[in-house]
Design an enzyme around this catalytic site. Structure first.
Site, PDB file in Angstrom:
ATOM      1  N   CYS A 172      -3.794   2.465  -5.520  1.00 21.82           N
ATOM      2  CA  CYS A 172      -3.033   3.384  -4.674  1.00 21.82           C
ATOM      3  C   CYS A 172      -1.653   3.691  -5.248  1.00 21.82           C
ATOM      4  O   CYS A 172      -1.114   4.788  -5.068  1.00 21.82           O
ATOM      5  CB  CYS A 172      -2.910   2.818  -3.257  1.00 21.82           C
ATOM      6  SG  CYS A 172      -2.038   1.230  -3.172  1.00 21.82           S
TER       7      CYS A 172
ATOM      8  N   HIS B  96      -3.760   8.887   1.086  1.00 21.03           N
ATOM      9  CA  HIS B  96      -3.624   7.629   0.350  1.00 21.03           C
ATOM     10  C   HIS B  96      -4.965   7.219  -0.248  1.00 21.03           C
ATOM     11  O   HIS B  96      -6.023   7.459   0.332  1.00 21.03           O
ATOM     12  CB  HIS B  96      -3.075   6.513   1.258  1.00 21.03           C
ATOM     13  CG  HIS B  96      -3.857   6.272   2.509  1.00 21.03           C
ATOM     14  ND1 HIS B  96      -4.201   5.012   2.944  1.00 21.03           N
ATOM     15  CD2 HIS B  96      -4.382   7.132   3.433  1.00 21.03           C
ATOM     16  CE1 HIS B  96      -4.891   5.102   4.078  1.00 21.03           C
ATOM     17  NE2 HIS B  96      -5.001   6.381   4.392  1.00 21.03           N
TER      18      HIS B  96
ATOM     19  N   HIS C 109       0.847  -1.190   0.000  1.00 24.44           N
ATOM     20  CA  HIS C 109       0.000   0.000   0.000  1.00 24.44           C
ATOM     21  C   HIS C 109       0.885   1.243   0.000  1.00 24.44           C
ATOM     22  O   HIS C 109       1.965   1.266   0.602  1.00 24.44           O
ATOM     23  CB  HIS C 109      -0.904  -0.001   1.232  1.00 24.44           C
ATOM     24  CG  HIS C 109      -1.937   1.083   1.219  1.00 24.44           C
ATOM     25  ND1 HIS C 109      -2.773   1.296   0.149  1.00 24.44           N
ATOM     26  CD2 HIS C 109      -2.256   2.037   2.140  1.00 24.44           C
ATOM     27  CE1 HIS C 109      -3.565   2.313   0.408  1.00 24.44           C
ATOM     28  NE2 HIS C 109      -3.260   2.777   1.598  1.00 24.44           N
TER      29      HIS C 109
END
Length: 234
Positions: free
Chosen positions: A165, A76, A64
């Site tokens: 992401c 994010h 991530h």
């Protein structure tokens, strides 16, 4: 039900021999589900990030990414199932668990949100700007990176392969969206298609379905078309 679906997604990822979060960008290679759990139990070790830095951390099925905004805040893009189920802003703003994240991926619901650095890390160690050496493009000035991220805060179209992401942070830091995790998945998919054993396996599964459910268009056509398509593509 949520636990069952999460379990199935994790096992399918392992069975396909493809680890989305297994990247040369991580602090050590070859981490599996057990490695990710062990990483969450280890004390968090991180370099002091600056505003505009690109951060990365291992989550359930993939790495991530986020952009550090300063003052212990990280922007994010993260999938979340809760906005689909409730309008309670306090509940939605709570830390996104791995189950919420995985189900958000399935439902393709995501937002660019701001969380604390600890919530973003989710108990794992954080890498800072490790992608700079991997990207051909030079990183933009940190202040420009942070401002790009701030402009995108809010609901955003999500795709696990085409707008995740990693696309978000590379767009902010390098000026164009890219995802090595997507490239890795596509390479894995190509290798499966090119492997002629896939034709044999799908053919056998089709024959089994015909034996089990009888001769019908819903069983016969896939038995013929899928192996043929794989054979031609290979």
């Amino acid at each position: 039900m949520l636990q069952l679906l999460t379990f199935l997604v994790e096992k399918l990822s392992l069975l396909s021999n493809f680890k989305l979060y297994d990247s040369s960008w991580l602090d050590g290679e070859g981490q599996g589900a057990q490695g990710a759990q062990e990483a969450q139990q280890r004390p968090t070790q991180r370099a002091a990030p600056q505003r505009g830095d690109l951060l990365e951390v291992p989550r359930t099925l993939f790495t991530h990414y986020g952009i550090y905004l300063g003052d212990n805040k990280v922007a994010h893009l993260i999938p979340d199932i809760l906005p689909v189920l409730t309008g309670d802003k306090k509940l939605i703003s709570s830390v996104i668990t791995n189950k919420r994240l995985v189900l958000g991926c399935v439902y393709r619901c995501a937002t660019v949100r701001v969380d604390t650095l600890d919530d973003f890390a989710y108990g794992c160690s954080v890498l800072v700007n490790s992608t700079d050496q991997m990207m051909k493009a030079q990183a933009l000035p940190n202040e420009d990176v942070a401002k790009r991220a701030e402009k995108l805060i809010g609901a955003i179209p999500y795709s696990l392969l085409w707008n995740n992401c990693e696309h978000f942070v590379t767009h902010c830091r390098y000026g164009h969206a890219a995802s090595r995790q997507t490239e890795k998945f596509c390479e894995c998919l190509k290798s499966i298609i090119r492997d002629q054993r896939s034709v044999i396996v799908t053919g056998l599964l089709g024959i089994i379905s015909i034996i089990s459910f009888g001769m019908a268009a819903s069983t016969t056509l896939p038995t013929i078309l899928i192996p043929f398509t794989l054979w031609m593509a290979g």
